[in-house]
Design a protein around this motif. Structure first.
Motif, PDB file in Angstrom:
ATOM      1  N   CYS A 297      -0.623  39.063  20.106  1.00 32.54           N
ATOM      2  CA  CYS A 297      -2.059  38.831  20.135  1.00 32.54           C
ATOM      3  C   CYS A 297      -2.693  39.346  18.846  1.00 32.54           C
ATOM      4  CB  CYS A 297      -2.687  39.505  21.355  1.00 32.54           C
ATOM      5  SG  CYS A 297      -2.394  38.596  22.891  1.00 32.54           S
ATOM      6  N   PRO A 298      -3.727  38.680  18.351  1.00 29.02           N
ATOM      7  CA  PRO A 298      -4.322  39.066  17.057  1.00 29.02           C
ATOM      8  C   PRO A 298      -4.817  40.500  17.005  1.00 29.02           C
ATOM      9  CG  PRO A 298      -5.129  36.919  17.754  1.00 29.02           C
ATOM     10  CD  PRO A 298      -4.359  37.475  18.912  1.00 29.02           C
ATOM     11  N   SER A 299      -5.198  41.078  18.140  1.00 29.86           N
ATOM     12  CA  SER A 299      -5.734  42.436  18.151  1.00 29.86           C
ATOM     13  C   SER A 299      -4.677  43.480  17.840  1.00 29.86           C
ATOM     14  CB  SER A 299      -6.351  42.744  19.515  1.00 29.86           C
ATOM     15  OG  SER A 299      -5.345  42.696  20.524  1.00 29.86           O
ATOM     16  N   GLY A 300      -3.408  43.117  17.979  1.00 32.27           N
ATOM     17  CA  GLY A 300      -2.344  44.088  17.792  1.00 32.27           C
ATOM     18  C   GLY A 300      -2.157  44.972  18.996  1.00 32.27           C
TER      19      GLY A 300
ATOM     20  N   TYR B 139     -13.937  31.906  10.911  1.00 29.97           N
ATOM     21  CA  TYR B 139     -12.573  31.397  10.711  1.00 29.97           C
ATOM     22  C   TYR B 139     -12.583  29.943  10.236  1.00 29.97           C
ATOM     23  CZ  TYR B 139      -7.942  29.588  12.026  1.00 29.97           C
ATOM     24  OH  TYR B 139      -6.719  28.966  12.025  1.00 29.97           O
ATOM     25  N   ASP B 140     -11.780  29.655   9.245  1.00 32.50           N
ATOM     26  CA  ASP B 140     -11.564  28.285   8.779  1.00 32.50           C
ATOM     27  C   ASP B 140     -10.502  27.647   9.678  1.00 32.50           C
ATOM     28  OD1 ASP B 140     -10.899  25.929   7.546  1.00 32.50           O
ATOM     29  OD2 ASP B 140     -10.487  26.798   5.582  1.00 32.50           O
ATOM     30  N   CYS B 141     -10.893  26.648  10.455  1.00 32.02           N
ATOM     31  CA  CYS B 141      -9.997  26.082  11.465  1.00 32.02           C
ATOM     32  C   CYS B 141      -8.701  25.539  10.880  1.00 32.02           C
ATOM     33  CB  CYS B 141     -10.710  24.962  12.231  1.00 32.02           C
ATOM     34  SG  CYS B 141     -12.113  25.533  13.225  1.00 32.02           S
ATOM     35  N   ALA B 142      -8.696  25.186   9.618  1.00 36.92           N
ATOM     36  CA  ALA B 142      -7.490  24.622   9.004  1.00 36.92           C
ATOM     37  C   ALA B 142      -6.627  25.670   8.331  1.00 36.92           C
ATOM     38  CB  ALA B 142      -7.883  23.547   7.987  1.00 36.92           C
ATOM     39  N   ALA B 143      -7.096  26.913   8.305  1.00 39.67           N
ATOM     40  CA  ALA B 143      -6.391  27.957   7.555  1.00 39.67           C
ATOM     41  C   ALA B 143      -5.302  28.606   8.393  1.00 39.67           C
ATOM     42  CB  ALA B 143      -7.379  29.017   7.086  1.00 39.67           C
ATOM     43  N   ASN B 144      -4.237  29.014   7.724  1.00 37.49           N
ATOM     44  CA  ASN B 144      -3.177  29.768   8.382  1.00 37.49           C
ATOM     45  C   ASN B 144      -3.575  31.241   8.472  1.00 37.49           C
ATOM     46  OD1 ASN B 144      -1.326  27.621   8.773  1.00 37.49           O
ATOM     47  ND2 ASN B 144      -0.774  27.715   6.605  1.00 37.49           N
ATOM     48  N   VAL B 145      -3.047  31.911   9.466  1.00 38.26           N
ATOM     49  CA  VAL B 145      -3.336  33.328   9.677  1.00 38.26           C
ATOM     50  C   VAL B 145      -2.011  34.076   9.681  1.00 38.26           C
ATOM     51  CG1 VAL B 145      -4.313  35.029  11.249  1.00 38.26           C
ATOM     52  CG2 VAL B 145      -5.401  32.806  11.015  1.00 38.26           C
ATOM     53  N   SER B 146      -1.987  35.231   9.033  1.00 35.33           N
ATOM     54  CA  SER B 146      -0.759  36.029   8.970  1.00 35.33           C
ATOM     55  C   SER B 146      -0.304  36.397  10.385  1.00 35.33           C
ATOM     56  CB  SER B 146      -1.013  37.292   8.148  1.00 35.33           C
ATOM     57  OG  SER B 146       0.144  38.104   8.122  1.00 35.33           O
TER      58      SER B 146
ATOM     59  N   TYR C  91       4.070  21.890  17.953  1.00 39.95           N
ATOM     60  CA  TYR C  91       4.249  21.699  16.518  1.00 39.95           C
ATOM     61  C   TYR C  91       5.110  22.839  15.964  1.00 39.95           C
ATOM     62  CZ  TYR C  91      -0.119  19.415  17.855  1.00 39.95           C
ATOM     63  OH  TYR C  91      -1.076  18.707  18.521  1.00 39.95           O
ATOM     64  N   GLN C  92       5.534  22.684  14.729  1.00 42.50           N
ATOM     65  CA  GLN C  92       6.315  23.724  14.088  1.00 42.50           C
ATOM     66  C   GLN C  92       5.416  24.926  13.791  1.00 42.50           C
ATOM     67  OE1 GLN C  92       9.703  23.530  13.324  1.00 42.50           O
ATOM     68  NE2 GLN C  92       9.513  25.707  12.857  1.00 42.50           N
ATOM     69  N   ASP C  93       5.738  26.086  14.371  1.00 43.61           N
ATOM     70  CA  ASP C  93       4.980  27.314  14.194  1.00 43.61           C
ATOM     71  C   ASP C  93       3.468  27.084  14.356  1.00 43.61           C
ATOM     72  OD1 ASP C  93       4.605  30.025  13.737  1.00 43.61           O
ATOM     73  OD2 ASP C  93       4.452  29.778  11.563  1.00 43.61           O
ATOM     74  N   PRO C  94       3.025  26.752  15.586  1.00 42.00           N
ATOM     75  CA  PRO C  94       1.620  26.341  15.790  1.00 42.00           C
ATOM     76  C   PRO C  94       0.655  27.489  16.065  1.00 42.00           C
ATOM     77  CG  PRO C  94       2.825  26.085  17.830  1.00 42.00           C
ATOM     78  CD  PRO C  94       3.804  26.656  16.828  1.00 42.00           C
ATOM     79  N   TYR C  95       0.909  28.672  15.546  1.00 38.77           N
ATOM     80  CA  TYR C  95       0.099  29.849  15.889  1.00 38.77           C
ATOM     81  C   TYR C  95      -1.392  29.595  15.742  1.00 38.77           C
ATOM     82  CZ  TYR C  95      -1.788  34.611  15.531  1.00 38.77           C
ATOM     83  OH  TYR C  95      -2.531  35.749  15.706  1.00 38.77           O
ATOM     84  N   LYS C  96      -1.808  29.013  14.614  1.00 36.43           N
ATOM     85  CA  LYS C  96      -3.245  28.875  14.360  1.00 36.43           C
ATOM     86  C   LYS C  96      -3.923  27.954  15.371  1.00 36.43           C
ATOM     87  CE  LYS C  96      -2.860  25.056  11.010  1.00 36.43           C
ATOM     88  NZ  LYS C  96      -3.074  24.667   9.605  1.00 36.43           N
ATOM     89  N   TYR C  97      -3.162  27.080  16.022  1.00 38.89           N
ATOM     90  CA  TYR C  97      -3.784  26.155  16.969  1.00 38.89           C
ATOM     91  C   TYR C  97      -4.212  26.859  18.255  1.00 38.89           C
ATOM     92  CZ  TYR C  97      -2.348  22.359  13.951  1.00 38.89           C
ATOM     93  OH  TYR C  97      -2.217  21.512  12.877  1.00 38.89           O
ATOM     94  N   TYR C  98      -3.633  28.021  18.523  1.00 40.46           N
ATOM     95  CA  TYR C  98      -4.030  28.788  19.694  1.00 40.46           C
ATOM     96  C   TYR C  98      -5.261  29.648  19.425  1.00 40.46           C
ATOM     97  CZ  TYR C  98       0.430  27.473  21.787  1.00 40.46           C
ATOM     98  OH  TYR C  98       1.472  26.768  22.308  1.00 40.46           O
TER      99      TYR C  98
ATOM    100  N   SER D 214      -8.669  38.419  22.309  1.00 36.81           N
ATOM    101  CA  SER D 214      -8.745  38.544  20.852  1.00 36.81           C
ATOM    102  C   SER D 214      -8.484  37.232  20.121  1.00 36.81           C
ATOM    103  CB  SER D 214      -7.772  39.621  20.363  1.00 36.81           C
ATOM    104  OG  SER D 214      -6.433  39.337  20.762  1.00 36.81           O
ATOM    105  N   ASP D 215      -7.817  36.271  20.761  1.00 35.22           N
ATOM    106  CA  ASP D 215      -7.592  34.980  20.114  1.00 35.22           C
ATOM    107  C   ASP D 215      -8.863  34.130  20.100  1.00 35.22           C
ATOM    108  OD1 ASP D 215      -7.084  34.955  22.979  1.00 35.22           O
ATOM    109  OD2 ASP D 215      -6.572  32.848  22.746  1.00 35.22           O
ATOM    110  N   GLU D 216      -9.870  34.539  20.898  1.00 35.47           N
ATOM    111  CA  GLU D 216     -11.148  33.817  20.939  1.00 35.47           C
ATOM    112  C   GLU D 216     -12.311  34.731  20.560  1.00 35.47           C
ATOM    113  OE1 GLU D 216     -11.165  30.482  21.574  1.00 35.47           O
ATOM    114  OE2 GLU D 216      -8.975  30.683  21.668  1.00 35.47           O
ATOM    115  N   ASP D 217     -12.028  35.805  19.863  1.00 38.97           N
ATOM    116  CA  ASP D 217     -13.040  36.790  19.504  1.00 38.97           C
ATOM    117  C   ASP D 217     -14.165  36.126  18.691  1.00 38.97           C
ATOM    118  OD1 ASP D 217     -14.015  39.594  19.071  1.00 38.97           O
ATOM    119  OD2 ASP D 217     -13.656  39.019  16.984  1.00 38.97           O
TER     120      ASP D 217
END
Length: 519
Positions: A92-95, A142-149, A113-120, A132-135
């Motif tokens: 979860c993004p909160s850690g 958040y840029d909807c098209a951007a990847n997140v670490s 999809y391949q590694d679809p983390y950002k879609y969640y 935390s994924d909907e904070d």
């Protein structure tokens, strides 16, 4: 004079009785496992609660922020060190000590999809117990098209994955819309995905047109711009603001999906309904004409025990009501139809009995006493089933014996002593797997004494070995050395010299002379 007032002691007593009744009657968690002797085993697809109690849960429910084990051992401080990616789930993004839920109700990834983390992230669905994924603070910028670490999950979701679609912020002004992401392919598809249905607004869809689909022209656009599923056309219910999806034009129009939808009988010929809705005891047509003449109507999905038509593909006595009146799951009916489950209310295929998966609601198909009492496994129409050699007397496919993966509840199918035994070798051979004398621990694909050397050292076709070798039951020995498909005295000449039919009283003329050279 007796007082009608309740004393404090009486009140406490009633509270205690009510609480005890509640505790005794409320639903208890599913055990999802069985006890054989002094050991407890989880059914396939489950793992035992970390606290060691006799309860099993799905691995995807561990460390998700919800206590599924009655002792709470699936959550708690240990989850701070839990490796979410190892069980195909994201952190979860909160850690915090939670793993993200990535699956739908059927156990499949929602975004394949391949590694679809950002879609969640910021999709409007809380996949983390702490949200935390909907904070809002994060999603608002958040840029909807951007990847997140994140830590990557190596998912096994199929060999082919569709290309990831483009995401964008929900259209429309306002903080709520700007903090929600939507797939571009979902815009104007007739289904609201954004707050206030801004992705389906008439103005937006008039500019963009309706979403395209792999099925072709699957949408109808109202004059206002609104997009509808084409199956809503001429169904008797106006969906366009001006009701233009219904009306007199439907009388001469073909129903959408003509293989599954037809015009109502009688009347103005303007209304289309699904074929499975005829004679299901619920009127769908004007004046209920779809419920007339049902005694002789050929039901689309077959007829229910009560006589009405099933409204969807039915499987009787499977624990799911497919008939509107529930007659396909009526206990009195099911008790006369089969006796697979002990309570007589549910049917299951015999090939699923004692397979380590509970199919009966009452658990009787996996009852340890029942499974231990069965001398042989049920017949399977496709594969041979064999008993597990250990304490848990369940059945697995013969091809799963000694294949490096534990399929028996107790893992006995991979026990080293068993796999080195003649019994295991015979079972493996029946599924075309053999061991060579040069490396007795290695299993290869092949057959003994069939005329083809599968082992590098030729030990599977060694003459002295094959002369003393007993062919599998569905084979017969020819020339005293090699086995072919067939049977002794079965009326068919399986050996080249016909020796398998010699002395059987048939009309074959055979030569019993041995071949001049080995085959």
């Amino acid at each position: 004079m007796r007082s009608n007032q309740m004393t404090p002691i009486m009140a406490l007593l009633l509270v205690f009785i009510a609480f005890s009744f509640f505790e005794a009657t409320r639903g208890t968690p599913a055990v999802n496992g069985v006890r054989y002797g002094d050991k407890f085993f989880c059914f396939h697809g489950f793992k035992q609660c970390h606290g060691g109690i006799e309860q099993c849960i799905e691995p995807s429910r561990e460390c998700d922020g919800v206590e599924d084990c009655i002792d709470g051992s699936d959550e708690g401080t240990r989850c701070a060190f839990f490796d979410c990616p190892s069980v195909e789930r994201y952190d979860c993004p909160s850690g915090a000590s939670f793993c993200m839920n990535v699956s739908d109700g059927n156990g499949y990834w929602r975004y394949p999809y391949q590694d679809p983390y950002k879609y969640y992230l910021c999709d409007g669905i809380n996949d983390c117990a702490d949200g935390s994924d909907e904070d809002p603070g994060f999603c608002g910028t958040y840029d909807c098209a951007a990847n997140v670490s994140h830590r990557v999950v190596e998912s096994r979701i199929g060999w082919s994955r569709p290309p990831p679609p483009r995401r964008m912020p929900c259209p429309g002004a306002g903080s709520t819309n700007s903090s929600r992401c939507v797939l571009e392919s979902n815009l104007c598809d007739g289904v609201a995905h954004c707050p206030g249905a801004s992705d389906e607004s008439d103005n937006l869809c008039k500019q963009r047109g309706c979403a395209r689909s792999k099925q072709g022209n699957a949408h109808f656009q109202c004059p206002s711009g609104r997009c509808l599923d084409r199956n809503l056309l001429c169904d008797g219910n106006p969906d366009c603001p001006d009701a233009s999806d219904e009306g007199s034009w439907c009388a001469t129009a073909e129903c959408p999906d003509p293989d599954g939808r037809v015009k109502c009988p009688g009347g103005d010929n303007q209304t289309c309904i699904f074929k499975g809705n005829f004679c299901d005891d619920v009127p769908h047509c004007p004046n209920g004409t779809d419920e007339v003449g049902c005694d002789t109507y050929p039901c689309y999905f077959g007829r229910c025990p009560s006589g009405i038509c099933a409204s969807q593909p039915k499987a009787r006595c499977d624990g799911i009501k497919d008939c509107r009146d529930g007659s396909d799951e009526d206990p009195e009916f099911c008790r006369t139809r089969c006796s697979a489950c002990k309570d007589g209310r549910q049917c299951t295929a015999e090939s699923t009995w004692c397979d380590g998966v509970q199919d009966c609601e009452d658990g009787s198909d996996e009852d340890p006493a029942f499974c231990a009492s069965q001398e042989a496994c049920p017949e399977s129409p496709f594969f041979r089933l064999v008993k597990c050699p250990g304490q848990a007397r369940t059945c697995i496919y013969s091809a799963f014996i000694c294949n490096g993966i534990e399929d028996c509840l107790d893992g006995s199918d991979e026990n080293a002593t068993f796999c080195a035994s003649a019994e295991a070798g015979r079972i493996m051979e029946a599924s075309s797997r053999i061991r060579c004398s040069s490396d007795w621990t290695e299993v290869i694909s092949g057959s003994y004494c069939d005329g083809n050397e599968d082992c590098a050292d030729g030990s599977d076709e060694n003459a002295s070995f094959c002369q003393s070798y007993t062919c599998l039951p569905h084979k017969v020995k020819c020339y005293g050395t090699w086995c072919v498909d067939g049977g002794r005295c079965d009326g068919r000449r399986d050996c080249p010299d016909g020796s398998d039919e010699a002395g059987c009283g048939n009309l074959f003329t055979v030569s019993l002379a041995a071949p001049s050279s080995s085959p």
